[in-house]
Motif scaffolding. Sequence first.
Motif, short mmCIF file in Angstrom:
data_model
loop_
_atom_site.label_atom_id
_atom_site.label_comp_id
_atom_site.label_asym_id
_atom_site.label_seq_id
_atom_site.Cartn_x
_atom_site.Cartn_y
_atom_site.Cartn_z
N ILE B 55 -35.05 78.74 58.11
CA ILE B 55 -35.90 78.03 57.17
C ILE B 55 -35.04 77.83 55.91
N ASN B 56 -35.17 76.70 55.29
CA ASN B 56 -34.40 76.52 54.07
C ASN B 56 -35.21 75.83 53.00
N SER B 57 -34.85 76.16 51.78
CA SER B 57 -35.46 75.47 50.63
C SER B 57 -34.36 74.75 49.86
N VAL B 58 -33.24 74.50 50.54
CA VAL B 58 -32.08 73.93 49.86
C VAL B 58 -32.36 72.51 49.40
N PHE B 59 -31.98 72.25 48.18
CA PHE B 59 -32.11 70.89 47.66
C PHE B 59 -30.87 70.53 46.87
N THR B 60 -30.63 69.28 46.75
CA THR B 60 -29.52 68.77 45.94
C THR B 60 -29.93 67.46 45.32
#
Lengths: 308, 205, 798
Positions: B55-60
Amino acid sequence: MMNVRDFALVAFTILSQMAVGSMIVLGIVHFFAIRKAGMQEADRLSDQILPAIGIVLGAALVVSLTHLGSPLNAPLAILKLSTSWLSREILFTVSFFVVGAIFSFMQWRSLSSFAVRNLVAWIAAILGLMQVFSMSHIYMISTEPAWNSIATPISFFTTAFLLGSLAIGTAMVLNYNINRRKDQKCAEVQCGLLRDSLRWISIAAIVLLGVEVVLAPLYVTSLAAGATTAAESASLMLNQYGLIFAFRLVLVFIGAGILGIFIYRNALSPGREKILGNLTYSAFALVFIAELMGRFLFYATHIRLGLF
Amino acid sequence: MSSQLAFHVDLSSCTGCKACQMACIDKNDLELGQRWRRVYEFTGGDWVKMGNAYINSVFTYFTSVSCQHCEDPICVNVCPSGAMHKREDGIVLVDTQKCLGCRYCEWACPYGSPQYNPTLGKMGKCNFCYDLIDAGGKPACVEACPMRALDFGPLDEMVARYGDLRDPAPLPISSITHPSVIFTPHRNTYPAGSNEGQIANKEEV
Amino acid sequence: MSKDDLLTKTLKDTVLTRRSFLKWSGVLGGTAALAGGGLKFGLKAIERATAQPAEKAIATGCAHNCGGRCQLITHVKDGVIVRISSDPSEDTLEAPALRACVRGHAYRRRVYYPTRLQYPLKRTGKRGEGKFERISWDDAISIAASQIQSVKDKYGNAAIHLVAGSAGGSQTLGIGTAARLLNLIGGYIDTYNNYSWACIQKATPYVYGTQTCGATRNDWLKSKYILMWGWNPAEMIDGTNTMWYVKQARLQGAKTVVIDPRLSMSAVGLADQWIPLYPGTDAALMSSMAYVIISENLHDQEFLDKYVVGFDDDHLPEGVLAGNSYKSYILGTKDGVPKTPQWAEAITGVPAETIVQLARDYAMLKPSVLYQGYGMQRRAYGESTVISGISLAVITGNVGIPGGWASGMAFEPVGPQGGGLSTGNNPVTYKVPRYKWPDLMYRATEMTPEEDGVVGLGPGEKHLPTNVKLLWQVAGQSMLNQHGDINFVASKLADESLVEFILVNEQFMTPSSKYADLILPACTWMETSGVTKNWKYGATFINMPKVIEPLYESKPDYEICAEIANKLGVEQDYTQGKTADDLVQDWVAVAQKADPNFPSYEEFASKGYYQWQFPDIHDSMADFRADPVANPLQTPSGKIELFSKTLWDMGKPDSIPAIGKYIPEWEGVSDPMRSKYPLLGLTHHYMRHSHSTEDNIDWNEEAWPQRAFINNLDAEARGIKDGDMVRVYNDRGEMILPARVTKRNMPGVIDIPSGGWWDPDQNGIDRHGAVNILTSLRVTPLAFGNPQGTFLVEVEKV
């Protein structure tokens, strides 16, 4: 966050602040010396020191040019008195230098009357104080949290008078030794004046040391509790530069505190001139190094907020 | 101020390609190390393993920054010689003939816009391509952007058209200098001061 | 630096020969002075713009092999390019402006870069040492011609190989010029397929009977959902303005999703959602989507019944037993493994809930696009992955409808074309797969059609007649840097008992050029005339006029080849008396005949380009969709074949299945080798360079430094911090370069951007980051394609 040109600023600010403090301390010494021993002895005490202050300030100004990318444009730096503290600081520094030089010349040639010369000296002193005031305000910009507090002017003025006091003390010892070789007769009066001055100088040094020792942890604590880059600066100060931070306080403690006490005690009675001289030189050297270190930290640990 | 020129940056369209950065470097013949327009990568979130999956909450998102041509430019206030000055149309410019290279503006500007050029001993900064604008054209970066994420015009027009977001992270809060750049947020944009992300490409900006 | 005038500054770092300086002075009328000097380092001391000295704006293009074909406007003063800008036109939906990328804007730096090759170079040291001496053009041409002739005489034309190269850019530059020459003197052994699309080009026709199953890009404005599968148009530039069209589609309300092991630039700037997965597991994710779609009855059964063969057991070809259909595979009826989201989660790392929603969105937000990018097929089993993706488009009925997308290669028909410099016919019929060309150096005579994909053998011929004895590389680095397993290929190139002569036309001393015996300095397209055409979509033609004189002694490839042709006695046939400008005029004449709207040359040159548009949205599959009986596909059944009897008959179900299947990769997620090399490799098209072009330019290095992109969890586990020097290695090679710790990769995935120039130190360790140090020379089973995306490595701090 240090770069090479910041070393020039360390040297400039230390030397120019020391020059201001020296002039004022010398003025105070001279004032009380007149009361105690008359004009002639007072002049003998201080006249040869006065130009030295000018030389130090002149050196400071030359060094300051080396931090500029285009030093030939330096004269343009006083054009923004309306908004720029840097413009104001340069104006006051140059004015202090010029008026101080005029005073020095008048004193040397005994021009005009004492009252007029005194007035010129006062003007120079006020210009000097304005210089230190302006210099501290250069750094008090909202985007530099590590600089933007009352700690900056406190620190600058403390440096001015701490170094000023010990510098004058050192200069007086040197001056005394030179005079004594020339003329044994003045020795006793001059020595008395010297000892009195050094007693007060040591007291001033101890008091100002107290200010520094109290200010340092208060400053770092308040910085650490500040937002973003303030806290980062505090971290830099205590971690990366922690040794320097500690060592600088140790040095000033020894130089102004411990040696200050010894200077005071040895200045109480005559006959201890040699030790007194060595103590004074040592105190000045240690404190000078400590102040350089402190100013180095000032430039090394500031972190502007925002983007780079 | 008769009118204030402003940039608009559409963060939702920006892919971080740096055509704007390069167009500026080419137009102004900048040396290596001089980057009058820079593209910041703001990245945050993290990864968590759940069973077999991640699961990821990575944003850019990317933010292209040159100079904000602030309404209250701190660089102009601090400059001792008046080399840093503001035009009638709001463009903040370095008059290199007067610049001492004291770098006070560099200490002051919270956007990193004034940059010291060691070869010249002077400061340099986005000048809104005023020569192109005066001739009726557009700034090099605006014209270059392949995603058409850059625009420019009078500030009130930009606000009317695009809203009034002026301080998305990683920019500082706008109340310091009142910048004249309007941003359209990316879906992941955070406000100034947010710790949700960090600048991930520090060596490039 | 002192305030030099512009030209002196431009040439400052270069070694000017007296002759070329005089040539330059002649061009400039003997002066090098520029009024004002106001362009130096932004030194704009003046407030208001004053009249600038006369500056010409000459439109040209940018045509490297990134997929973009963009306009560059060169601003020229006194014979020197002083600035580059791009297309200032206003956008229209039919013809948006052809804006260049970061690399186009760096082009001036590239043209004048101090390390441009200046004169012909002849090898002095050992091959690969990089030691050369300067020789004259006359000598160089003589050597080149005599070597070609002698190899031809001794071994035959099949011993000559023209190594693929894509960096030319216009008719007068690049590999086409050399191909034309060689074809006039008996030909050369060629390759087929390419590094870009081997699997997807090969696989698509098994389903659709054609590679041309795409639509014009404005069709996307009708889409409700765009699934960008390993597709990264914003970063690799899949045709100029493709990303702009995706943006327009979003503005019309399309939801966009990117599936990619890394949070690519497209995922940032074009997508509403990003779904990361392990590299090489795409077919598993696709299959599980199909499971959801089929088991929830979201598929278009009507469409499947009418247009498709092989979906279910009821629609299998003659002679194929039940249980072998696509549906059977997906539901696990025969193999007992239903391709559920849970099954896929364990393989791909994508949470099952995400897969379910993804499948539903794609199937229900119709019409929807599934665009397959090329990275996911440049892998061990790219062919089957492609077919898996196409299958999703088919079962949802997204073929031939407005806003849909047939997926697969998806070329659209091209518009009217101009007349290029024809390469003629190659008398040598033999061809080998592009990725197998190095084998020609040392085992050509053992290569077979079955094992190695050799084609063109004559009746009775079992093998190729000879190893290759002469290599010629023009405008490319397929010879070494861009091909897999650099260490291995370098060792073969270095072996002088194998290839006897290596000839290279180049603009810079590339790592590949170091292996040459003779290097001929080529000029850039700004130094000669030509025309370029668009890459994939529609028809855009860009005029590339000569903007400046060739630098130093460099020449266009066309001229170089003409001189060699002269020595070989075929110059008249080669040039037919035409100069580069003549070729451009010819080109335009052909274009005008093909398209009545094509403007005059003057107008074409003034605008700089011409964009031909289809009269309306054009979908290649629309006719088939409208009437499959009147417009059958060129498949055996005439229909869409989710099950291909042709593939079935090849008898290799484990590697070449008849349907789209997930096949676990060698050096993939489930390879036991991961105990030694646990990290899954990825190599994306970095904006620093177009393949390897511009990697050496300092402006590009500053904007996009070459780094090993390591996931933050992987870095933490290895004690690696951002900026640390790290060693990336596997059995094939090792590299040392700085790390960029990033959250944008999935954990377990390490990304080395492709195209970095190989820079071996004295121990043979690459110090820059040439990913092909780590990639394999294996080929894919059906297409014999290049699986350069499939590799495992480990990384450690040094």
